[in-house]
Design a protein around this motif. Sequence first.
Motif, PDB file in Angstrom:
ATOM      1  N   ASN A 256       0.784  -1.125   0.000  1.00  0.00           N
ATOM      2  CA  ASN A 256       0.008  -0.008   0.147  1.00  0.00           C
ATOM      3  C   ASN A 256       0.647   1.192  -0.104  1.00  0.00           C
ATOM      4  O   ASN A 256       0.585   2.281  -0.684  1.00  0.00           O
ATOM      5  CB  ASN A 256      -0.944  -0.132   0.858  1.00  0.00           C
ATOM      6  N   ALA A 257       1.920   1.180   0.765  1.00  0.00           N
ATOM      7  CA  ALA A 257       2.867   2.397   1.053  1.00  0.00           C
ATOM      8  C   ALA A 257       3.759   2.637  -0.141  1.00  0.00           C
ATOM      9  O   ALA A 257       3.643   3.661  -0.917  1.00  0.00           O
ATOM     10  CB  ALA A 257       3.881   2.110   2.100  1.00  0.00           C
ATOM     11  N   LEU A 258       3.998   1.425  -0.923  1.00  0.00           N
ATOM     12  CA  LEU A 258       4.666   1.633  -2.255  1.00  0.00           C
ATOM     13  C   LEU A 258       3.638   2.176  -3.234  1.00  0.00           C
ATOM     14  O   LEU A 258       4.200   3.330  -4.180  1.00  0.00           O
ATOM     15  CB  LEU A 258       5.024   0.343  -2.717  1.00  0.00           C
ATOM     16  N   ARG A 259       2.568   1.968  -3.408  1.00  0.00           N
ATOM     17  CA  ARG A 259       1.637   2.362  -4.408  1.00  0.00           C
ATOM     18  C   ARG A 259       1.347   4.016  -4.297  1.00  0.00           C
ATOM     19  O   ARG A 259       1.267   4.822  -4.976  1.00  0.00           O
ATOM     20  CB  ARG A 259       0.243   1.629  -4.328  1.00  0.00           C
ATOM     21  N   ARG A 260       1.076   4.239  -2.728  1.00  0.00           N
ATOM     22  CA  ARG A 260       1.152   5.560  -2.366  1.00  0.00           C
ATOM     23  C   ARG A 260       1.930   6.557  -2.971  1.00  0.00           C
ATOM     24  O   ARG A 260       1.871   7.853  -3.231  1.00  0.00           O
ATOM     25  CB  ARG A 260       0.421   5.749  -1.006  1.00  0.00           C
ATOM     26  N   SER A 261       3.185   6.108  -2.750  1.00  0.00           N
ATOM     27  CA  SER A 261       4.504   6.980  -3.150  1.00  0.00           C
ATOM     28  C   SER A 261       4.638   6.917  -4.389  1.00  0.00           C
ATOM     29  O   SER A 261       5.528   7.706  -4.922  1.00  0.00           O
ATOM     30  CB  SER A 261       5.735   6.517  -2.234  1.00  0.00           C
ATOM     31  N   ALA A 262       4.163   6.013  -5.239  1.00  0.00           N
ATOM     32  CA  ALA A 262       4.445   5.905  -6.651  1.00  0.00           C
ATOM     33  C   ALA A 262       5.916   5.626  -6.985  1.00  0.00           C
ATOM     34  O   ALA A 262       6.598   5.944  -7.882  1.00  0.00           O
ATOM     35  CB  ALA A 262       4.009   7.384  -7.470  1.00  0.00           C
ATOM     36  N   ARG A 263       6.515   4.841  -6.081  1.00  0.00           N
ATOM     37  CA  ARG A 263       7.964   4.657  -6.225  1.00  0.00           C
ATOM     38  C   ARG A 263       8.249   2.977  -6.473  1.00  0.00           C
ATOM     39  O   ARG A 263       9.413   2.636  -6.297  1.00  0.00           O
ATOM     40  CB  ARG A 263       8.801   4.942  -5.035  1.00  0.00           C
ATOM     41  N   ALA A 264       6.990   2.308  -6.688  1.00  0.00           N
ATOM     42  CA  ALA A 264       7.293   0.915  -6.732  1.00  0.00           C
ATOM     43  C   ALA A 264       8.199   0.313  -7.735  1.00  0.00           C
ATOM     44  O   ALA A 264       8.828  -0.573  -7.668  1.00  0.00           O
ATOM     45  CB  ALA A 264       5.714   0.292  -7.008  1.00  0.00           C
ATOM     46  N   ALA A 265       8.318   1.420  -8.827  1.00  0.00           N
ATOM     47  CA  ALA A 265       9.135   0.795 -10.185  1.00  0.00           C
ATOM     48  C   ALA A 265      10.718   1.036  -9.755  1.00  0.00           C
ATOM     49  O   ALA A 265      11.396   0.449 -10.527  1.00  0.00           O
ATOM     50  CB  ALA A 265       8.727   1.651 -11.138  1.00  0.00           C
ATOM     51  N   GLU A 266      10.992   1.785  -8.966  1.00  0.00           N
ATOM     52  CA  GLU A 266      12.461   1.952  -8.548  1.00  0.00           C
ATOM     53  C   GLU A 266      13.102   1.314  -7.286  1.00  0.00           C
ATOM     54  O   GLU A 266      14.245   1.787  -6.814  1.00  0.00           O
ATOM     55  CB  GLU A 266      12.881   3.411  -8.525  1.00  0.00           C
ATOM     56  N   VAL A 267      12.122   0.792  -6.542  1.00  0.00           N
ATOM     57  CA  VAL A 267      12.434   0.151  -5.247  1.00  0.00           C
ATOM     58  C   VAL A 267      12.390  -1.435  -5.375  1.00  0.00           C
ATOM     59  O   VAL A 267      11.389  -1.981  -5.624  1.00  0.00           O
ATOM     60  CB  VAL A 267      11.615   0.577  -4.152  1.00  0.00           C
ATOM     61  N   SER A 268      13.566  -2.193  -4.939  1.00  0.00           N
ATOM     62  CA  SER A 268      13.487  -3.664  -4.823  1.00  0.00           C
ATOM     63  C   SER A 268      12.750  -4.028  -3.698  1.00  0.00           C
ATOM     64  O   SER A 268      13.132  -3.476  -2.519  1.00  0.00           O
ATOM     65  CB  SER A 268      14.896  -4.246  -5.106  1.00  0.00           C
ATOM     66  N   VAL A 269      11.909  -4.945  -3.762  1.00  0.00           N
ATOM     67  CA  VAL A 269      11.235  -5.663  -2.490  1.00  0.00           C
ATOM     68  C   VAL A 269      11.334  -7.072  -2.391  1.00  0.00           C
ATOM     69  O   VAL A 269      11.114  -7.663  -3.372  1.00  0.00           O
ATOM     70  CB  VAL A 269       9.852  -5.156  -2.612  1.00  0.00           C
ATOM     71  N   ILE A 270      11.941  -7.386  -1.248  1.00  0.00           N
ATOM     72  CA  ILE A 270      12.082  -9.035  -1.000  1.00  0.00           C
ATOM     73  C   ILE A 270      10.864  -9.249   0.392  1.00  0.00           C
ATOM     74  O   ILE A 270      11.446  -8.527   1.459  1.00  0.00           O
ATOM     75  CB  ILE A 270      13.572  -9.220  -0.543  1.00  0.00           C
ATOM     76  N   VAL A 271      10.173 -10.098   0.332  1.00  0.00           N
ATOM     77  CA  VAL A 271       9.345 -10.281   1.487  1.00  0.00           C
ATOM     78  C   VAL A 271       9.516 -11.922   1.783  1.00  0.00           C
ATOM     79  O   VAL A 271       9.941 -12.713   1.219  1.00  0.00           O
ATOM     80  CB  VAL A 271       7.862  -9.718   1.156  1.00  0.00           C
ATOM     81  N   HIS A 272       8.590 -12.352   2.972  1.00  0.00           N
ATOM     82  CA  HIS A 272       8.582 -13.477   3.396  1.00  0.00           C
ATOM     83  C   HIS A 272       7.123 -13.943   3.115  1.00  0.00           C
ATOM     84  O   HIS A 272       6.326 -13.196   3.418  1.00  0.00           O
ATOM     85  CB  HIS A 272       9.101 -13.831   4.849  1.00  0.00           C
ATOM     86  N   GLU A 273       7.064 -15.359   2.984  1.00  0.00           N
ATOM     87  CA  GLU A 273       5.826 -16.012   2.882  1.00  0.00           C
ATOM     88  C   GLU A 273       4.970 -15.731   1.899  1.00  0.00           C
ATOM     89  O   GLU A 273       4.660 -14.464   1.446  1.00  0.00           O
ATOM     90  CB  GLU A 273       4.917 -15.855   4.164  1.00  0.00           C
ATOM     91  N   LEU A 274       4.403 -16.845   1.082  1.00  0.00           N
ATOM     92  CA  LEU A 274       3.784 -16.501  -0.148  1.00  0.00           C
ATOM     93  C   LEU A 274       2.012 -16.743   0.400  1.00  0.00           C
ATOM     94  O   LEU A 274       1.718 -17.768   0.715  1.00  0.00           O
ATOM     95  CB  LEU A 274       3.909 -17.864  -1.157  1.00  0.00           C
ATOM     96  N   THR A 275       1.437 -15.579   0.352  1.00  0.00           N
ATOM     97  CA  THR A 275      -0.031 -15.382   0.613  1.00  0.00           C
ATOM     98  C   THR A 275      -0.682 -14.519  -0.334  1.00  0.00           C
ATOM     99  O   THR A 275       0.077 -14.264  -1.323  1.00  0.00           O
ATOM    100  CB  THR A 275       0.151 -14.547   2.020  1.00  0.00           C
TER     101      THR A 275
END
Length: 333
Positions: A256-275
Amino acid sequence: MAREAGVSLATIDRVLNGRPGVRPATIERVNAVVERMGYVRDTSAANLARQRRYTFAILLPEARSQFVESIRAALREAYASQLADRVLLRVVSVPAQDPHAIVRALRALDPKALDGIALMVPESPQVRDQVARIKQSGLPVVALASDLPNSPRDYFVGIDNVKAGRTAALLMGKFLRRDGEILVVTNSIRARDSLERRLGFDAVMQSDFPLHAVLPTVESFDDPARMEDVVFGQLIRRPRLVGIYSMGAGNQQVLNALRRSARAAEVSVIVHELTPPTRAGLLSGEIDAVIAQNAGHLVRGTLRVLRSLSDGLPIFEPQERIRIEIVTRENLP
């Protein structure tokens, strides 16, 4: 076997099941025959014959979390299949950030009515002390997903979280588009899985990717709104932020925060757990990779380990080893 030992079938039954009324010399003679014949006791058959039921208590965090919900779903599925094996489950929800509430929930359990307990809670001095008291009553204790290594728990069922953190760092370093800062977020660093993941992550980032600055861990403390606001604020105030590593719950809020900031295309994101949220993030390209563990394997392994401990049998280690899985958009199951 009875003929070989020179005793009745009833005596054999008493010796094999540890019941009283047999002289020490006879027990020794029967055990010698058992060893010589290579007899292996069929515990499942014995339990069925005795109409034995296993009753296990499972303590889970009550906070809303997609991963915890996947554990609950796996427990429901396992419970349905385990009924034929006479397993009864009691799932207890506890506030994970309140060690005193966790202790109260554990004290409310009657050890005489249980055959084992599994805990998915943060380690704290209060929890360690209570686990010690439970162990004194003779009840097996298993840590589920997040370890309690400084307590006298019997076994841990889960991935190696230090290696999971190291894996996350390696992926992050490979996915990063430029040098900069990396934000690390989790629900609470007090949870052993998050602490170990952070240790592994830092070790690899410092050794292999020293040009990137890893920021202090941001904690949400079971507050989804806080997670989203903090991540959004960091994205807005830190133009050099190039990566986000989410070690635990809160992945939907990170998205949600990435979408609000409009920076998703320039930030690499690694997370845990497939949900569902992380799957959607992979498909949209907002998440680069998910480090997953199979919730069904976690639950089935926990029940198998509890049964083995309850029966005094060895644990088949290779079967209970939980694999670290790396999921990308291209290999989504």
